[in-house]
Design an enzyme around this catalytic site. Structure first.
Site, PDB file in Angstrom:
ATOM      1  N   ARG A  91       0.867  -1.173   0.000  1.00  0.00           N
ATOM      2  CA  ARG A  91       0.000   0.000   0.000  1.00  0.00           C
ATOM      3  C   ARG A  91       0.904   1.224   0.000  1.00  0.00           C
ATOM      4  O   ARG A  91       1.795   1.347   0.854  1.00  0.00           O
ATOM      5  CB  ARG A  91      -0.864   0.008   1.245  1.00  0.00           C
ATOM      6  CG  ARG A  91      -1.750   1.222   1.277  1.00  0.00           C
ATOM      7  CD  ARG A  91      -2.294   1.499   2.627  1.00  0.00           C
ATOM      8  NE  ARG A  91      -3.119   2.689   2.584  1.00  0.00           N
ATOM      9  CZ  ARG A  91      -3.552   3.316   3.662  1.00  0.00           C
ATOM     10  NH1 ARG A  91      -3.240   2.846   4.844  1.00  0.00           N
ATOM     11  NH2 ARG A  91      -4.286   4.383   3.549  1.00  0.00           N
ATOM     12  N   HIS A 182      -6.839   7.292   1.435  1.00  0.00           N
ATOM     13  CA  HIS A 182      -7.747   6.182   1.773  1.00  0.00           C
ATOM     14  C   HIS A 182      -8.502   5.653   0.555  1.00  0.00           C
ATOM     15  O   HIS A 182      -9.568   5.047   0.686  1.00  0.00           O
ATOM     16  CB  HIS A 182      -8.838   6.596   2.795  1.00  0.00           C
ATOM     17  CG  HIS A 182      -8.336   6.919   4.149  1.00  0.00           C
ATOM     18  ND1 HIS A 182      -8.874   7.931   4.901  1.00  0.00           N
ATOM     19  CD2 HIS A 182      -7.366   6.376   4.899  1.00  0.00           C
ATOM     20  CE1 HIS A 182      -8.252   7.986   6.059  1.00  0.00           C
ATOM     21  NE2 HIS A 182      -7.319   7.060   6.077  1.00  0.00           N
ATOM     22  N   LEU A 211     -13.567   6.078   8.627  1.00  0.00           N
ATOM     23  CA  LEU A 211     -13.280   6.745   9.901  1.00  0.00           C
ATOM     24  C   LEU A 211     -12.351   5.876  10.740  1.00  0.00           C
ATOM     25  O   LEU A 211     -12.758   4.841  11.275  1.00  0.00           O
ATOM     26  CB  LEU A 211     -14.594   6.993  10.662  1.00  0.00           C
ATOM     27  CG  LEU A 211     -15.728   7.641   9.844  1.00  0.00           C
ATOM     28  CD1 LEU A 211     -16.999   7.713  10.663  1.00  0.00           C
ATOM     29  CD2 LEU A 211     -15.332   9.027   9.342  1.00  0.00           C
ATOM     30  N   GLU A 336     -16.761   1.268  11.732  1.00  0.00           N
ATOM     31  CA  GLU A 336     -17.236  -0.114  11.864  1.00  0.00           C
ATOM     32  C   GLU A 336     -17.690  -0.455  13.279  1.00  0.00           C
ATOM     33  O   GLU A 336     -18.493  -1.361  13.469  1.00  0.00           O
ATOM     34  CB  GLU A 336     -16.108  -1.098  11.478  1.00  0.00           C
ATOM     35  CG  GLU A 336     -15.767  -1.067  10.010  1.00  0.00           C
ATOM     36  CD  GLU A 336     -14.457  -1.772   9.700  1.00  0.00           C
ATOM     37  OE1 GLU A 336     -14.085  -2.709  10.422  1.00  0.00           O
ATOM     38  OE2 GLU A 336     -13.797  -1.364   8.725  1.00  0.00           O
ATOM     39  N   GLU A 387      -8.742  -3.517   2.800  1.00  0.00           N
ATOM     40  CA  GLU A 387      -7.769  -2.951   1.860  1.00  0.00           C
ATOM     41  C   GLU A 387      -6.822  -4.030   1.352  1.00  0.00           C
ATOM     42  O   GLU A 387      -6.431  -4.028   0.193  1.00  0.00           O
ATOM     43  CB  GLU A 387      -6.988  -1.825   2.546  1.00  0.00           C
ATOM     44  CG  GLU A 387      -7.851  -0.591   2.780  1.00  0.00           C
ATOM     45  CD  GLU A 387      -7.358   0.279   3.916  1.00  0.00           C
ATOM     46  OE1 GLU A 387      -7.214  -0.241   5.047  1.00  0.00           O
ATOM     47  OE2 GLU A 387      -7.117   1.476   3.687  1.00  0.00           O
TER      48      GLU A 387
HETATM   49  P1  ADP Z   1      -5.991   3.383  11.028  1.00  0.00           P
HETATM   50  O1  ADP Z   1      -6.363   4.677  10.419  1.00  0.00           O
HETATM   51  O2  ADP Z   1      -4.736   3.441  11.860  1.00  0.00           O
HETATM   52  O3  ADP Z   1      -6.061   2.175  10.095  1.00  0.00           O
HETATM   53  P2  ADP Z   1      -8.266   2.133  12.299  1.00  0.00           P
HETATM   54  O4  ADP Z   1      -9.150   2.067  11.091  1.00  0.00           O
HETATM   55  O5  ADP Z   1      -7.737   0.862  12.845  1.00  0.00           O
HETATM   56  O6  ADP Z   1      -7.111   3.185  12.111  1.00  0.00           O
HETATM   57  O7  ADP Z   1      -9.125   2.868  13.440  1.00  0.00           O
HETATM   58  C1  ADP Z   1      -8.573   3.243  14.651  1.00  0.00           C
HETATM   59  C2  ADP Z   1      -9.674   3.900  15.487  1.00  0.00           C
HETATM   60  O8  ADP Z   1     -10.772   2.994  15.610  1.00  0.00           O
HETATM   61  C3  ADP Z   1      -9.228   4.260  16.910  1.00  0.00           C
HETATM   62  O9  ADP Z   1      -9.817   5.492  17.314  1.00  0.00           O
HETATM   63  C4  ADP Z   1      -9.822   3.120  17.715  1.00  0.00           C
HETATM   64  O10 ADP Z   1     -10.059   3.477  19.000  1.00  0.00           O
HETATM   65  C5  ADP Z   1     -11.114   2.881  16.976  1.00  0.00           C
HETATM   66  N1  ADP Z   1     -11.618   1.530  17.251  1.00  0.00           N
HETATM   67  C6  ADP Z   1     -11.175   0.362  16.745  1.00  0.00           C
HETATM   68  N2  ADP Z   1     -11.880  -0.678  17.260  1.00  0.00           N
HETATM   69  C7  ADP Z   1     -12.777  -0.151  18.119  1.00  0.00           C
HETATM   70  C8  ADP Z   1     -13.812  -0.688  18.964  1.00  0.00           C
HETATM   71  N3  ADP Z   1     -14.042  -1.992  19.025  1.00  0.00           N
HETATM   72  N4  ADP Z   1     -14.543   0.186  19.690  1.00  0.00           N
HETATM   73  C9  ADP Z   1     -14.326   1.520  19.637  1.00  0.00           C
HETATM   74  N5  ADP Z   1     -13.377   2.077  18.862  1.00  0.00           N
HETATM   75  C10 ADP Z   1     -12.621   1.274  18.106  1.00  0.00           C
END
Ligand code: ADP
Length: 400
Positions: A91, A182, A211, A336, A387
């Site tokens: 990526r 993204h 998000l 999600e 992804e």
């Molecule tokens: P990145 O942009 O690093 O790929 P992610 O898509 O993994 O990030 O998202 C990270 C965010 O998602 C963080 O704010 C994390 O707290 C939130 N998050 C991930 N899983 C959960 C969950 N089960 N409940 C609440 N927030 C979550």
């Protein structure tokens, strides 16, 4: 069957995701995640043959150290898998001004990625480290590395969306324009939504919200992305974990001229100390923010500002459609899993035709996908992003 495997590597600014999968059967043989690079404790988690492993790999671990661990400890002695890898998909966040599709990596590709570093200073250098290490560690596959760019998805955006209202010369001569980010995720979930809606992708009018730590919204009209919230760099747009998103550019002059803050420090403030972390003063992690939403006023304010801006983007992108919007999609770690932000955001959009189903919304998390609105509403789906799968599918097309 263990054949035609693709190794997917996603070197982020503070994390590394990796997986080995068969893009046709979609079966994942091994996958893992390194978190908290350059922090006091760096962790790695990986899954192999249904077993989950977790390890603390030390303090202030760099991308190189973490990749060494992945190759020397996680992948070592897994010859059955390694021998069946036919390509590696990387990526890459920014393809700069020239690249509009996934391409085989050679010295020219590496130069394109280097040239685009000013547009993604946190991400492209990490992507280059990943590419270099894979070529060193898997020399036999050195000409089977493919770069899959986040920016490719945005190359068909019209000038009305991608140009900034600054003197035209800055675009013509210096390529200052909106590039988006993204794109792989927006591309994947919009295609999945077309399957869920049973609608030809080329006729699809949809708004996708990715998000996560970084967040963005994209407007897709008749299967083509026509606008997106991230700009020249991934700093523009929504409120993010530690990034400010949209601000009045005058704030930068004010900080510099009136407060004497250096340009480098302002960059750090806007990328690492702002967003949900800066507003709440507590955390950028939504697991924390969701838990303390009703008891901590600053946490509540930061989440409300996040949803306020998101709802404004969704509403404004509706006017870019040439017919009724088919759906909105939420994806990414927050999209999600955090029912709270989906509920607050959609309630602000009630008058635009969104009517949430509270029960369904609460139930959809942890990798589940589905509809979270009632029948009379414009449909809103939660779709876990994948992804890796899209990167693997592009990679196999190119290497074979
Ligand atoms: P990145 O942009 O690093 O790929 P992610 O898509 O993994 O990030 O998202 C990270 C965010 O998602 C963080 O704010 C994390 O707290 C939130 N998050 C991930 N899983 C959960 C969950 N089960 N409940 C609440 N927030 C979550």
């Amino acid at each position: 069957m263990l054949n035609n495997l693709i190794f997917v590597l996603n070197c982020g600014s503070s994390s590394i995701k990796f997986s080995i999968l068969n893009p046709k059967s979609k079966k994942k043989y091994l996958s893992g995640l390194v978190e908290c690079l350059f922090l006091k404790q760096t962790y790695i988690r990986w899954q192999y043959l249904g077993v989950e492993y977790k390890k603390n790999i030390g303090s202030y671990i760099s991308h190189q150290d973490a990749l060494n661990f992945i190759f020397d400890k996680v992948l070592s002695k897994k010859q059955d898998i390694l021998n069946n890898i036919i390509g590696i998909g990387h990526r890459v966040v920014h393809g700069g001004k020239k690249i509009n599709k996934s391409i085989l990596i050679n010295s020219e590709t590496i130069n394109f990625i280097k040239e685009a570093i000013p547009f993604a200073p946190l991400h492209n250098p990490a992507n280059l480290i990943g590419i270099k290490m894979v070529i060193e560690k898997l020399p036999i596959l050195s000409n089977k590395n493919v770069a899959v760019f986040d920016t490719s998805f945005y190359q068909k955006m019209p000038k009305t969306s991608f140009l900034y209202a600054i003197p035209y010369i800055f675009y013509k001569k210096y390529y200052i324009r909106r590039y988006g980010a993204h794109g792989i995720s927006h591309n994947y979930v919009s295609y999945q939504a077309s399957i869920m809606l049973n609608k030809d992708f080329n006729l699809l009018n949809i708004i996708t919200c990715h998000l996560g730590n970084g967040s963005s919204v994209s407007a897709i009209r008749n299967g083509v992305c026509v606008d997106t919230s991230m700009g020249l760099t991934p700093l523009e747009g929504l409120v993010m974990g530690t990034r400010s998103g949209d601000i009045d550019p005058s704030i930068i002059f004010f900080m510099h001229q009136q407060m004497g803050i250096s340009i480098d420090k302002i960059h750090e403030i806007l990328t690492k100390e702002s967003g949900l972390l800066g507003l709440s003063g507590k955390s950028s992690d939504f697991r924390y923010l969701e838990k303390h939403y009703s008891t901590d006023k600053r946490v509540q304010l930061s989440v409300d500002i996040f949803c306020h801006r998101l709802s404004k983007y969704i509403a404004s992108y509706m006017c870019l459609m040439d017919k009724r919007l088919d759906a909105v999609v939420f994806t990414g770690g927050i999209g999600e899993n955090v029912s709270l932000i989906r509920e607050i955001t959609l309630s602000k959009l009630y008058l635009m035709g969104f009517k949430i189903d509270i029960e369904k919304n609460l139930l959809i998390k942890n990798g589940k996908s589905g509809l979270i609105t009632i029948d009379k509403s414009i449909p809103v789906f939660v779709i876990p992003t994948n992804e890796e799968l899209l990167i693997a599918q592009d990679t196999i097309k190119i290497v074979s």
